[in-house]
Design a protein around this motif. Sequence first.
Motif, PDB file in Angstrom:
ATOM      1  N   TRP A   1       0.603  -1.319   0.142  1.00 14.67           N
ATOM      2  CA  TRP A   1      -0.130   0.171  -0.018  1.00 14.67           C
ATOM      3  C   TRP A   1       0.844   1.080   0.146  1.00 14.67           C
ATOM      4  CZ3 TRP A   1      -3.882   2.337  -1.772  1.00 14.67           C
ATOM      5  CH2 TRP A   1      -4.345   3.591  -1.108  1.00 14.67           C
ATOM      6  N   PRO A   2       1.991   1.206   0.754  1.00 16.28           N
ATOM      7  CA  PRO A   2       2.716   2.535   0.630  1.00 16.28           C
ATOM      8  C   PRO A   2       3.407   2.942  -0.586  1.00 16.28           C
ATOM      9  CG  PRO A   2       3.280   1.340   2.856  1.00 16.28           C
ATOM     10  CD  PRO A   2       2.412   0.590   1.940  1.00 16.28           C
ATOM     11  N   THR A   3       3.637   2.194  -1.345  1.00 18.08           N
ATOM     12  CA  THR A   3       4.183   2.208  -2.689  1.00 18.08           C
ATOM     13  C   THR A   3       2.878   2.569  -3.596  1.00 18.08           C
ATOM     14  OG1 THR A   3       5.993   0.515  -2.351  1.00 18.08           O
ATOM     15  CG2 THR A   3       5.400   1.114  -4.606  1.00 18.08           C
ATOM     16  N   PHE A   4       1.890   2.006  -3.507  1.00 17.93           N
ATOM     17  CA  PHE A   4       0.861   2.219  -4.407  1.00 17.93           C
ATOM     18  C   PHE A   4       0.253   3.720  -3.871  1.00 17.93           C
ATOM     19  CE2 PHE A   4      -3.679   2.073  -6.456  1.00 17.93           C
ATOM     20  CZ  PHE A   4      -3.258   1.720  -7.488  1.00 17.93           C
ATOM     21  N   ALA A   5       0.260   4.049  -2.722  1.00 20.47           N
ATOM     22  CA  ALA A   5      -0.096   5.607  -2.346  1.00 20.47           C
ATOM     23  C   ALA A   5       0.688   6.355  -2.718  1.00 20.47           C
ATOM     24  CB  ALA A   5      -0.318   5.684  -1.023  1.00 20.47           C
ATOM     25  N   GLY A   6       1.877   6.098  -2.956  1.00 19.53           N
ATOM     26  CA  GLY A   6       2.852   7.188  -3.627  1.00 19.53           C
ATOM     27  C   GLY A   6       2.538   7.422  -5.056  1.00 19.53           C
TER      28      GLY A   6
ATOM     29  N   HIS B   1       1.545  10.958  -6.646  1.00 20.64           N
ATOM     30  CA  HIS B   1       2.171  11.378  -8.073  1.00 20.64           C
ATOM     31  C   HIS B   1       0.953  11.903  -8.929  1.00 20.64           C
ATOM     32  CE1 HIS B   1       5.300  10.901 -11.330  1.00 20.64           C
ATOM     33  NE2 HIS B   1       4.026  10.631 -12.099  1.00 20.64           N
ATOM     34  N   GLU B   2      -0.136  11.167  -9.277  1.00 26.22           N
ATOM     35  CA  GLU B   2      -1.103  11.446 -10.185  1.00 26.22           C
ATOM     36  C   GLU B   2      -1.751  12.547  -9.608  1.00 26.22           C
ATOM     37  OE1 GLU B   2      -0.411  10.272 -12.951  1.00 26.22           O
ATOM     38  OE2 GLU B   2       0.628   8.590 -12.587  1.00 26.22           O
ATOM     39  N   LEU B   3      -1.936  12.858  -8.327  1.00 25.22           N
ATOM     40  CA  LEU B   3      -2.612  13.964  -7.767  1.00 25.22           C
ATOM     41  C   LEU B   3      -1.819  15.275  -7.996  1.00 25.22           C
ATOM     42  CD1 LEU B   3      -3.883  12.758  -4.380  1.00 25.22           C
ATOM     43  CD2 LEU B   3      -5.402  13.591  -6.328  1.00 25.22           C
ATOM     44  N   VAL B   4      -0.564  15.207  -8.319  1.00 30.32           N
ATOM     45  CA  VAL B   4       0.434  16.434  -8.793  1.00 30.32           C
ATOM     46  C   VAL B   4      -0.030  16.793 -10.187  1.00 30.32           C
ATOM     47  CG1 VAL B   4       2.658  17.358  -8.800  1.00 30.32           C
ATOM     48  CG2 VAL B   4       2.005  15.743  -6.771  1.00 30.32           C
TER      49      VAL B   4
ATOM     50  N   GLY C   1       4.038  17.861 -16.453  1.00 33.27           N
ATOM     51  CA  GLY C   1       5.307  17.140 -16.837  1.00 33.27           C
ATOM     52  C   GLY C   1       5.856  16.584 -15.795  1.00 33.27           C
ATOM     53  N   HIS C   2       6.907  16.394 -15.624  1.00 32.42           N
ATOM     54  CA  HIS C   2       7.824  15.830 -14.596  1.00 32.42           C
ATOM     55  C   HIS C   2       9.109  17.186 -14.312  1.00 32.42           C
ATOM     56  CE1 HIS C   2       6.112  12.111 -15.590  1.00 32.42           C
ATOM     57  NE2 HIS C   2       5.760  12.153 -14.393  1.00 32.42           N
ATOM     58  N   GLY C   3       8.860  18.133 -14.524  1.00 34.04           N
ATOM     59  CA  GLY C   3       9.888  19.381 -14.676  1.00 34.04           C
ATOM     60  C   GLY C   3       9.726  19.813 -13.138  1.00 34.04           C
ATOM     61  N   ALA C   4      10.449  20.871 -13.119  1.00 33.43           N
ATOM     62  CA  ALA C   4      10.968  21.606 -11.749  1.00 33.43           C
ATOM     63  C   ALA C   4       9.749  21.810 -10.884  1.00 33.43           C
ATOM     64  CB  ALA C   4      11.562  22.761 -12.051  1.00 33.43           C
ATOM     65  N   ARG C   5       8.423  22.480 -11.637  1.00 30.07           N
ATOM     66  CA  ARG C   5       7.406  22.612 -10.960  1.00 30.07           C
ATOM     67  C   ARG C   5       6.720  21.428 -10.253  1.00 30.07           C
ATOM     68  NH1 ARG C   5       3.347  25.041 -14.708  1.00 30.07           N
ATOM     69  NH2 ARG C   5       3.142  23.140 -15.509  1.00 30.07           N
ATOM     70  N   PHE C   6       6.690  20.122 -11.106  1.00 35.96           N
ATOM     71  CA  PHE C   6       6.159  18.915 -10.633  1.00 35.96           C
ATOM     72  C   PHE C   6       7.272  18.321  -9.493  1.00 35.96           C
ATOM     73  CE2 PHE C   6       6.160  14.063 -10.354  1.00 35.96           C
ATOM     74  CZ  PHE C   6       4.755  13.867 -10.603  1.00 35.96           C
ATOM     75  N   ARG C   7       8.467  18.487  -9.640  1.00 39.16           N
ATOM     76  CA  ARG C   7       9.574  18.061  -8.796  1.00 39.16           C
ATOM     77  C   ARG C   7       9.245  18.697  -7.415  1.00 39.16           C
ATOM     78  NH1 ARG C   7      12.895  18.417 -13.143  1.00 39.16           N
ATOM     79  NH2 ARG C   7      13.988  20.119 -12.226  1.00 39.16           N
ATOM     80  N   GLU C   8       9.206  19.915  -7.375  1.00 40.00           N
ATOM     81  CA  GLU C   8       8.847  20.735  -6.102  1.00 40.00           C
ATOM     82  C   GLU C   8       7.396  20.255  -5.443  1.00 40.00           C
ATOM     83  OE1 GLU C   8       7.721  25.222  -4.952  1.00 40.00           O
ATOM     84  OE2 GLU C   8       9.573  24.994  -6.180  1.00 40.00           O
ATOM     85  N   ARG C   9       6.508  20.216  -6.296  1.00 40.71           N
ATOM     86  CA  ARG C   9       5.355  19.713  -5.525  1.00 40.71           C
ATOM     87  C   ARG C   9       5.272  18.255  -5.212  1.00 40.71           C
ATOM     88  NH1 ARG C   9       0.909  22.842  -3.533  1.00 40.71           N
ATOM     89  NH2 ARG C   9       1.914  24.455  -4.662  1.00 40.71           N
ATOM     90  N   ALA C  10       5.706  17.287  -5.939  1.00 39.03           N
ATOM     91  CA  ALA C  10       5.999  16.170  -5.514  1.00 39.03           C
ATOM     92  C   ALA C  10       6.634  15.714  -4.247  1.00 39.03           C
ATOM     93  CB  ALA C  10       6.423  15.051  -6.757  1.00 39.03           C
TER      94      ALA C  10
ATOM     95  N   ALA D   1       5.946  12.128  -2.872  1.00 35.21           N
ATOM     96  CA  ALA D   1       5.426  11.509  -4.002  1.00 35.21           C
ATOM     97  C   ALA D   1       6.723  11.258  -4.807  1.00 35.21           C
ATOM     98  CB  ALA D   1       4.368  12.106  -4.962  1.00 35.21           C
ATOM     99  N   PRO D   2       6.862  10.088  -5.400  1.00 31.56           N
ATOM    100  CA  PRO D   2       8.082   9.897  -6.185  1.00 31.56           C
ATOM    101  C   PRO D   2       7.678  10.647  -7.492  1.00 31.56           C
ATOM    102  CG  PRO D   2       6.288   8.049  -6.396  1.00 31.56           C
ATOM    103  CD  PRO D   2       5.927   8.910  -5.213  1.00 31.56           C
ATOM    104  N   ARG D   3       8.992  11.040  -8.313  1.00 32.08           N
ATOM    105  CA  ARG D   3       8.834  11.751  -9.352  1.00 32.08           C
ATOM    106  C   ARG D   3       8.415  10.747 -10.298  1.00 32.08           C
ATOM    107  NH1 ARG D   3      13.864  14.145 -12.930  1.00 32.08           N
ATOM    108  NH2 ARG D   3      12.537  15.278 -14.313  1.00 32.08           N
TER     109      ARG D   3
END
Length: 190
Positions: free
Chosen positions: A75-80, A84-87, A99-108, A113-115
């Motif tokens: 569950w902890p992995t799936f919750a991640g 991730h998708e919420l971001v 995308g997976h850029g700076a804004r995403f990385r910061e919020r994740a 949340a994993p990048r």
Amino acid sequence: MTDGEQLTIDDEIVARARIHARTVLDEYDLSVDRDALEWETSLRARRRAGACRWDPNREIATIILARRAYERYDWPTFAGVVRHELVHAWEYQRFGESGHGARFRERAAALDAPRHCQSFSEPRYVLRCRETDCDWEATRHRASKPVKSPDRYRCGSCGGSYEVEHAESGRTWTTASGYGGSKAALGDDW
């Protein structure tokens, strides 16, 4: 739900994901419009644990979660994956793109949340650099162009040539004809 109806695993996945999302959105003050968020599951997904699609006409973000990932992850992995998708949903709703850029990385990072979500299935192919001083390696789940014609592509690190290995059989090739020969030799085991 009426008497006699039973919950499916897909119902369980969506219910757990929604509960987790509600907690995350409240705890981290992530401004995702829940009324503009839909949830789906996918039985077809073989490597992506989740995805977020944006419908700009309806202004709806749809989070799709892979049933196979739910079955294989703890569950902890799936919750991640859910975080991730919420971001992505947040980015789509706020900026109309994600995308997976700076804004995403910061919020994740703020949501723990994993990048990138780890694959839940073994790759079918492994690409490896042939240069002795390079340890570049990449995996593929499908027979992409670099898998079928490795002689037309270069190592992602040093620019040298690479070989492709069919992970299950161990057969390798470096050319398009080598791919065809390996596929023919393996037949039903391909």
